[in-house]
Motif scaffolding. Structure first.
Motif, PDB file in Angstrom:
ATOM      1  N   UNK A 435      39.418  41.384  34.832  1.00  0.00           N
ATOM      2  CA  UNK A 435      38.283  42.271  34.576  1.00  0.00           C
ATOM      3  C   UNK A 435      37.143  41.944  35.540  1.00  0.00           C
ATOM      4  N   UNK A 436      36.392  42.960  35.941  1.00  0.00           N
ATOM      5  CA  UNK A 436      35.319  42.782  36.922  1.00  0.00           C
ATOM      6  C   UNK A 436      34.328  41.718  36.472  1.00  0.00           C
ATOM      7  N   UNK A 437      33.975  40.831  37.404  1.00  0.00           N
ATOM      8  CA  UNK A 437      33.041  39.735  37.135  1.00  0.00           C
ATOM      9  C   UNK A 437      31.754  40.015  37.901  1.00  0.00           C
ATOM     10  N   UNK A 438      30.692  40.371  37.198  1.00  0.00           N
ATOM     11  CA  UNK A 438      29.438  40.747  37.862  1.00  0.00           C
ATOM     12  C   UNK A 438      28.592  39.539  38.252  1.00  0.00           C
ATOM     13  N   UNK A 439      28.796  38.404  37.593  1.00  0.00           N
ATOM     14  CA  UNK A 439      28.067  37.181  37.921  1.00  0.00           C
ATOM     15  C   UNK A 439      29.079  36.046  38.015  1.00  0.00           C
ATOM     16  N   UNK A 440      29.383  35.630  39.211  1.00  0.00           N
ATOM     17  CA  UNK A 440      30.404  34.602  39.431  1.00  0.00           C
ATOM     18  C   UNK A 440      29.833  33.202  39.175  1.00  0.00           C
ATOM     19  N   UNK A 441      30.731  32.271  38.737  1.00  0.00           N
ATOM     20  CA  UNK A 441      32.135  32.468  38.367  1.00  0.00           C
ATOM     21  C   UNK A 441      32.272  32.971  36.931  1.00  0.00           C
ATOM     22  N   UNK A 442      33.463  33.472  36.594  1.00  0.00           N
ATOM     23  CA  UNK A 442      33.731  33.985  35.252  1.00  0.00           C
ATOM     24  C   UNK A 442      34.900  33.230  34.627  1.00  0.00           C
ATOM     25  N   UNK A 443      34.923  33.207  33.308  1.00  0.00           N
ATOM     26  CA  UNK A 443      36.043  32.594  32.593  1.00  0.00           C
ATOM     27  C   UNK A 443      37.105  33.660  32.334  1.00  0.00           C
ATOM     28  N   UNK A 444      36.878  34.542  31.374  1.00  0.00           N
ATOM     29  CA  UNK A 444      37.815  35.633  31.097  1.00  0.00           C
ATOM     30  C   UNK A 444      37.040  36.807  30.517  1.00  0.00           C
ATOM     31  N   UNK A 445      37.670  37.962  30.547  1.00  0.00           N
ATOM     32  CA  UNK A 445      37.069  39.197  30.042  1.00  0.00           C
ATOM     33  C   UNK A 445      35.750  39.520  30.742  1.00  0.00           C
ATOM     34  N   UNK A 446      35.601  39.079  32.003  1.00  0.00           N
ATOM     35  CA  UNK A 446      34.415  39.389  32.792  1.00  0.00           C
ATOM     36  C   UNK A 446      33.171  38.619  32.402  1.00  0.00           C
ATOM     37  N   UNK A 447      33.315  37.512  31.679  1.00  0.00           N
ATOM     38  CA  UNK A 447      32.163  36.743  31.184  1.00  0.00           C
ATOM     39  C   UNK A 447      31.851  35.589  32.133  1.00  0.00           C
ATOM     40  N   UNK A 448      30.582  35.497  32.546  1.00  0.00           N
ATOM     41  CA  UNK A 448      30.154  34.413  33.432  1.00  0.00           C
ATOM     42  C   UNK A 448      30.228  33.066  32.722  1.00  0.00           C
ATOM     43  N   UNK A 449      30.678  32.047  33.463  1.00  0.00           N
ATOM     44  CA  UNK A 449      30.702  30.675  32.943  1.00  0.00           C
ATOM     45  C   UNK A 449      30.725  29.691  34.107  1.00  0.00           C
TER      46      UNK A 449
END
Length: 578
Positions: A435-449
């Motif tokens: 899924x698109x990651x708008x704020x890198x890095x992401x964990x899963x489902x496009x969520x930043x972490x």
């Protein structure tokens, strides 16, 4: 003959000499003859004679002098007035004392009697609080209204040190039911949901001493299960719960403004669990700058991750210098320290929600293979996440925009031969790593972490709730690596012919035989930790249900703020029984 004078009635010199501003004394005139009553005992035998005076006006006929009617009235009025003033003053003072006692809740631990002896102290830790403005002992009640059941925690704290010390905890949960025993399981029956907490409140009544009940706050925090029920039904349930607690029990209920009975925000759930864990580990609340532990909590409807990332102060190190701004950033003050935490609550990724998502994925694949028929719904459906040779009837809720929308009751059947990798692929599929990651890095489902490997590589990681239940019951130690978790998953998914390793673990074989979804649960947890959160395969994690005898989870972390002033409650006025 010159008149004779009684020398005792003659005015002396001191009668005429004024002293300061005092008025001059006037003597009785010696020009009038003195009246003699004929009674040597009379007090008025030297009074001036008055020819118009009635003989018994002053004596009442027996020679005894007494005041006139007007004088009697004046004297009586003055006496009653003085008594009234005394009574009014005493009444006002009594009222002030009574009001102070009432509005302080009649508390037996006010600042004036806050120092004890070893014989009468309510705690064995000390005899007086570190801060005399606080009670020596405090209680707090927290109800965790989870998706699979409700749990009560009754905490006893002492204030012997600068930070409250948890001294004792009583814990109980509602009895398990096949359809669930949480508040959300009652749906439209709001009163039934409220009454379901009565057995838990009995624990509070028997645990908290009578002298402390009126000053022991109670709060109810519902989590993902009620959140998924919808606004209207959940609001009715919460209102019914508040009304029952306020009218049936002696404990003050935390106000609506302070979230006394509410659906807890996901970010608060994770942060409170982080506080609980690090408080019990002694990593926060003290003077030392001790590195903190990360927590990963797996509930029924959601999962939370909270940790304190460390960023290198090098612009050329391939990492940012600080955490990016956003809802994931949580600034916390606790025990005199400031913490900048990363937190996120993944709604829909609790274990029960994940089960439904995995089963729905299987139905979706079957529907795509049989788009023109639904006859297959009435037959056993192959599912690689069910243990080989086992079946289970399952109610699956399909998305509203799907052609199979709604609840479907189907029978899932495990494969003849184990295929653990296929189940893991299904588990990874519902994480939506692409899924698109708008704020890198992401964990899963496009969520930043922030990367756990780069910003939290050495500190402890605690996983609990369903993480604990599914691993501890199969004999896993208090700490293990993700590789060891994958090995466990492979053995469980292999079927009963591979279960000889569990014969020495009490109750393990019974659990495996009664729960065909063990393979699904372990595969989802492995995928969540390794693929979702991107933890290295050899990273060690710690499982725990309790630390120092106290339950883990968010409840303790949410209860600690209730010990402070202005936390949304006041001592209740004690009822006076006659």
């Amino acid at each position: 003959m010159s008149p004779s004078y009684n020398t005792s009635d003659r005015s002396g010199i001191w009668s005429y000499v004024p002293f300061g501003s005092s008025p001059r004394r006037r003597s009785v005139s010696s020009g009038l003859p003195l009246r003699h009553s004929g009674n040597s005992d009379s007090k008025d035998h030297n009074a001036p004679w008055d020819p118009f005076e009635k003989s018994d006006r002053r004596t009442g006929g027996n020679g005894a002098s007494h005041p006139s009617t007007l004088e009697s009235i004046q004297n009586a009025w003055m006496t009653q007035s003085r008594q009234a003033r005394y009574l009014k003053t005493g009444g006002v003072l009594t009222l002030i004392v009574l009001l102070y006692w009432v509005f302080s809740g009649g508390s037996s631990y006010s600042a004036s009697n806050n120092v004890y002896t070893p014989d009468n102290s309510p705690t064995t830790r000390c005899t007086k609080p570190h801060d005399l403005s606080k009670p020596l002992v405090q209680y707090a009640i927290m109800i965790d209204a989870g998706s699979t059941g409700s749990r009560i925690h009754v905490y006893k704290f002492n204030n012997c040190g600068p930070t409250p010390e948890l001294e004792h905890e009583e814990f109980k949960m509602t009895e398990k039911k096949s359809e669930g025993s949480g508040l959300s399981s009652y749906k439209t029956d709001a009163e039934g949901a409220a009454k379901s907490l009565d057995p838990l409140m009995e624990v509070a009544l028997s645990t908290v001493p009578d002298d402390y009940k009126s000053c022991t706050p109670v709060a109810v925090k519902a989590t993902a299960g009620l959140r998924l029920l919808g606004d209207e039904m959940s609001a009715k349930i919460l209102n019914a719960v508040r009304t029952r607690l306020e009218t049936k029990y002696p404990f003050p209920v935390v106000s609506k403004e302070k979230g006394g009975v509410e659906i807890m925000k996901g970010e608060d759930e994770g942060v409170f669990a982080w506080i609980t864990t690090n408080y019990l580990l002694g990593k926060i609340g003290g003077p030392d700058e001790t590195p903190t532990a990360a927590i990963l909590d797996l509930g029924g409807g959601s999962t939370q991750i909270v940790f304190q990332p460390t960023f290198k102060n090098s612009p050329h190190g391939g990492m940012p210098e600080k955490m990016a701004e956003g809802d994931h950033k949580y600034n916390l003050k606790f025990g005199g320290r400031d913490f900048e935490l990363y937190q996120h609550s993944h709604l829909g990724y609790g274990l029960m929600s994940a089960r439904n998502a995995l089963h729905a994925s299987v139905l979706d694949h079957m529907h795509k293979q049989n788009p023109n028929s639904k006859a297959w719904l009435s037959k056993p459906i192959p599912n690689s996440c069910i243990i080989p040779g086992m079946q289970k009837k399952i109610n699956v809720t399909m998305p509203p925009d799907h052609e199979l929308a709604g609840e479907r009751s189907v029978t899932m059947e495990g494969p003849v031969d184990a295929i653990p990798a296929q189940c893991r692929a299904l588990a990874e599929g519902i994480l939506y790593k692409d899924k698109a990651c708008t704020l890198h890095p992401c964990s899963f489902n496009g969520v930043h972490q922030p990367s756990l490997d780069k910003t939290f590589s050495r500190e402890d990681v605690y996983i609990f709730s369903y993480f604990y239940d599914r691993t501890h019951d199969l004999g896993m130690p208090e700490s293990f690596t993700l590789r060891e978790l994958l090995d466990l998953t492979e053995k469980v998914c292999g079927g009963e012919k591979h279960w000889n390793a569990f014969e020495g673990v009490e109750g393990a074989l019974t659990e495996l035989r009664d729960r065909p979804e063990w393979c699904l649960d372990l595969n989802f947890m492995s995928a969540l930790l390794h693929t979702g959160y991107e933890m290295p395969i050899d990273r060690e994690v710690k499982i725990a249900k309790k630390i120092k005898g106290n339950e883990l989870g968010w409840c303790l972390g949410a209860s600690l703020p209730l010990l402070e002033k202005e936390s949304g409650w006041e001592c209740r006025i004690k009822e006076v029984t006659r």
